[in-house]
Motif scaffolding. Structure first.
Motif, PDB file in Angstrom:
ATOM      1  N   GLY A 174       0.811  -1.213   0.000  1.00 60.99           N
ATOM      2  CA  GLY A 174       0.000   0.000   0.000  1.00 60.99           C
ATOM      3  C   GLY A 174       0.845   1.264   0.000  1.00 60.99           C
ATOM      4  N   VAL A 192      -9.309   5.830  -1.860  1.00 58.41           N
ATOM      5  CA  VAL A 192      -8.954   4.424  -1.742  1.00 58.41           C
ATOM      6  C   VAL A 192     -10.229   3.607  -1.555  1.00 58.41           C
ATOM      7  N   VAL A 195     -10.428  -0.306   2.772  1.00 58.66           N
ATOM      8  CA  VAL A 195      -9.408   0.081   3.746  1.00 58.66           C
ATOM      9  C   VAL A 195      -9.102  -1.086   4.690  1.00 58.66           C
ATOM     10  N   GLY A 199      -5.083  -1.004   1.937  1.00 56.61           N
ATOM     11  CA  GLY A 199      -5.718   0.290   1.700  1.00 56.61           C
ATOM     12  C   GLY A 199      -5.350   1.319   2.761  1.00 56.61           C
ATOM     13  N   ASP A 218     -15.411   1.906   2.112  1.00 54.22           N
ATOM     14  CA  ASP A 218     -15.397   0.523   2.602  1.00 54.22           C
ATOM     15  C   ASP A 218     -16.834   0.155   2.976  1.00 54.22           C
ATOM     16  N   GLU A 261      -7.472   0.718  -5.918  1.00 56.97           N
ATOM     17  CA  GLU A 261      -8.457  -0.355  -5.822  1.00 56.97           C
ATOM     18  C   GLU A 261      -7.809  -1.530  -5.111  1.00 56.97           C
ATOM     19  N   THR A 262      -8.420  -1.982  -4.004  1.00 54.61           N
ATOM     20  CA  THR A 262      -7.811  -3.086  -3.248  1.00 54.61           C
ATOM     21  C   THR A 262      -8.717  -4.306  -3.140  1.00 54.61           C
TER      22      THR A 262
END
Ligand SMILES: [Zn+2]
Ligand SMILES: [Zn+2]
Length: 368
Positions: A174, A192, A195, A199, A218, A261-262
């Motif tokens: 990250g 983001v 998280v 993130g 989130d 993007e996570t």
């Protein structure tokens, strides 16, 4: 020597703590007494066979930190007693390794997931039965791990070892994506999506870089609350709304300079692209399965927008990891805020908490 490790006997089976025989390190390897290791979704993907991965029975874990306990005759970069983080593996000879981009090593998938050393040898056994390990060339859900010294990074002695493991993957991924791949300037807008450990690490790096506004998105309210404490100027709970792109555009006026993007979900990647301003950049960090596709409008991308994938924060670990640990020690990267500690024996509890979203970054402490 005899060690203890968390073994997955078959696909999606629970972790079982077993006593195993660990082979001796080779001349280019070190043995590390693991003090603590982070748990990443990739470990649970390995347990569940989400990616084509190593055979079972297997030992996962790729965020190990500990003390060097044995050193092969050719090792020069670390010595007995050094405190170390075991970082990601790289081959050292492919075109990307040769251009100092080991995180994008072209042998990376094989090194991370074959379950053996590059020459096919196994490191662990239980009464003569081979146990696959070498996950990310470390398998640190164990009291001890053997790694090639090339992947082992010495860390200052005054840093608390039980907080260091997650620097190997989540934090490096990250924060490195922001510092190395995005390089935002003060005042650049940043959003983001997701998280978790990756993130939040990106968010803390964006805060340190002076980004403003910083938007965290989130589905877990407790993660959004922590995001606000760690630097988010705005938060959006994705589960209660369908117009997230409009909301981000309202907050940022002109659209976003940098999005991350996570989650590895195609619909979320599309949103992370749709929020961009012209010349904005979206960085994809989430790991999707092969075959997963996302689509974009061609004129939207033509307008100077960039979408790029980044692995392990484009890190050169021997440079980035000590720097990130310094930032933690100065109180500027309070990564401990996202950690929850468990004993190795409670590893299934840690996994269940992580999957339910009750915790952000589980860290397993090894019995000493
Ligand atoms: Zn390589
Ligand atoms: Zn990871």
């Amino acid at each position: 020597m005899l060690i203890r490790a968390a073994v997955v006997r078959e696909r999606s089976a629970p972790f079982v703590i077993e006593a195993l025989e660990l082979t001796d390190p080779r001349p280019e390897e070190v043995r590390v007494r693991i003090v603590a290791t982070g748990m990443c979704h990739t470990d649970l993907h390995g347990r569940d066979g989400y990616f084509p991965t190593m055979p079972y029975p297997a030992v996962f874990g790729h965020e190990g930190a500990g003390v060097v306990e044995a050193v092969g005759s050719q090792v020069r970069n670390v010595a007995l007693g050094d405190h170390v983080i075991i970082s990601f593996p790289w081959c050292g000879s492919c075109p990307n390794c040769r251009r100092q981009m080991p995180s994008q090593c072209q042998e990376s998938a094989k090194l991370k997931r074959s379950g053996t050393r590059p020459d096919g040898s196994t490191l662990l056994a239980n009464g003569g039965e081979p146990i696959y390990s070498a996950f990310f060339q470390q398998s640190s859900f164990a009291t001890h791990a053997i790694a090639n010294a090339r992947f082992v990074v010495k860390i200052r002695r005054d840093a608390p070892l039980d907080r260091l493991g997650p620097f190997a993957c989540s934090i490096q991924t990250g924060a490195g994506a922001v510092f190395n791949a995005m390089q935002p300037k003060p005042g650049d807008s940043f959003v983001v999506f997701g998280v978790g450990g990756v993130g939040l690490s990106a968010l803390m790096a964006a805060k340190l870089s002076g980004c403003d506004p910083i938007v965290a998105i989130d589905v877990h309210e407790h993660r959004l609350a922590l995001s606000r404490e760690l630097g988010a100027t705005h938060t959006i709970n994705h589960s209660s709304r369908s117009n997230v792109v409009d909301e981000v555009r309202r907050i940022t006026t002109h659209g976003v300079q940098f999005s991350v993007e996570t989650s590895a979900l195609p619909g979320i990647l599309q949103e992370a692209v749709q929020v961009l301003m012209p010349l904005g950049t979206c960085v994809l960090l989430g790991s999707a399965r092969s075959g997963t596709q996302a689509s974009f409008e061609m004129p939207f991308l033509q307008n100077g927008r960039t979408v790029r994938g980044v692995i392990q924060g484009w890190s050169q670990p021997e440079v980035l990891l000590p720097r990130l640990v310094d930032l933690m020690m100065e109180g500027k990267l309070p990564v401990e805020r996202m950690m929850t500690f468990y004993d190795l024996a409670d590893i299934n509890h840690a996994a269940a908490d992580a999957e339910a979203g009750r915790t952000i970054k589980p860290v397993l402490r090894m019995p000493q």
